[in-house]
Design a protein around this motif. Structure first.
Motif, short mmCIF file in Angstrom:
data_model
loop_
_atom_site.label_atom_id
_atom_site.label_comp_id
_atom_site.label_asym_id
_atom_site.label_seq_id
_atom_site.Cartn_x
_atom_site.Cartn_y
_atom_site.Cartn_z
N ASP A 20 54.98 23.74 30.76
CA ASP A 20 54.55 24.86 29.94
C ASP A 20 54.52 24.48 28.46
OD1 ASP A 20 57.30 24.64 29.89
OD2 ASP A 20 57.68 26.74 30.33
N VAL A 24 51.05 24.85 25.68
CA VAL A 24 50.97 25.64 24.45
C VAL A 24 50.20 24.91 23.34
CG1 VAL A 24 52.31 26.72 22.60
CG2 VAL A 24 52.94 27.11 24.99
N SER A 28 46.64 26.12 21.84
CA SER A 28 46.51 26.34 20.40
C SER A 28 45.36 25.54 19.82
CB SER A 28 47.82 25.96 19.68
OG SER A 28 48.85 26.84 20.04
N TYR A 33 45.31 30.31 22.39
CA TYR A 33 46.70 30.68 22.64
C TYR A 33 46.94 32.09 22.14
CZ TYR A 33 51.79 30.51 22.64
OH TYR A 33 53.12 30.77 22.87
N ASP A 34 47.46 32.96 23.01
CA ASP A 34 47.66 34.36 22.66
C ASP A 34 49.09 34.68 22.25
OD1 ASP A 34 49.09 34.33 25.03
OD2 ASP A 34 47.78 35.75 26.08
N GLY A 35 49.93 33.67 22.11
CA GLY A 35 51.30 33.87 21.67
C GLY A 35 52.30 34.09 22.79
N SER A 36 51.84 34.27 24.02
CA SER A 36 52.77 34.44 25.13
C SER A 36 52.93 33.12 25.87
CB SER A 36 52.31 35.55 26.07
OG SER A 36 51.02 35.30 26.55
N TRP A 37 54.16 32.89 26.35
CA TRP A 37 54.48 31.64 27.03
C TRP A 37 53.72 31.55 28.35
CZ3 TRP A 37 56.32 27.98 24.28
CH2 TRP A 37 56.78 26.81 24.88
N PRO A 39 52.85 31.35 32.09
CA PRO A 39 53.64 31.62 33.29
C PRO A 39 53.73 30.38 34.19
CG PRO A 39 51.52 32.75 33.39
CD PRO A 39 51.60 32.09 32.05
N SER A 42 50.91 27.60 35.53
CA SER A 42 49.72 27.76 34.70
C SER A 42 48.92 26.47 34.69
CB SER A 42 50.11 28.13 33.27
OG SER A 42 50.57 29.44 33.21
#
Length: 140
Positions: A20, A24, A28, A33-37, A39, A42
């Motif tokens: 994960d 990220v 980015s 990237y929407d700011g949520s980690w 899942p 993924s």
């Protein structure tokens, strides 16, 4: 298979595994990237397709099986995608300078970079330029 001949050195599929924390920075860099980690389980898929009529190459990105809008569309030309990502694509010399520890290159990092370079150049048969932008700079 389907009667098409595979070009030498051309790979139809390349798979890279990570965590994960690896996804990220890629999300980015892609600007999605929407700011949520991410899942569990993924995945990011970067598809390269060739238009059979024009022979032009196109790229699309999927994140967890959902098409991602980059620039103005889901499918972008390879040149548009390279331009979009050019800030993050280092030349061989830039990479060597950025990824050297105590004056000696890390062999594992060099092997990973060589695999990435091979994937990028193999994605477009006959391509020798990775980013198409020789004056590309990276501030670190």
């Amino acid at each position: 298979g389907d009667g098409e001949e595979e070009e030498e050195g051309f790979s139809r599929l390349s798979v890279y595994a990570g965590h994960d924390s690896t996804l990220v920075p890629i999300l980015s860099a892609l600007g999605i990237y929407d700011g949520s980690w991410p899942p569990y389980a993924s995945n990011i898929v970067i598809e390269l397709a060739q238009d059979v009529k024009t022979s032009e190459y196109y790229v699309r990105v999927l994140y967890n099986n959902s098409e991602q809008l980059l620039m103005d569309g889901f499918w972008n030309t390879l040149d548009e995608f390279r331009d979009y990502m050019s800030y993050y694509i280092l030349t061989q010399d830039e990479w060597q300078q950025e990824c050297t520890r105590s004056g000696a290159p890390n062999d594992e990092l060099l092997d990973d970079y060589a695999a990435l370079l091979a994937m990028q150049t193999a994605a477009v048969p006959g391509s020798e330029i990775v980013n198409g932008n020789d004056d590309n700079t990276h501030d670190g």
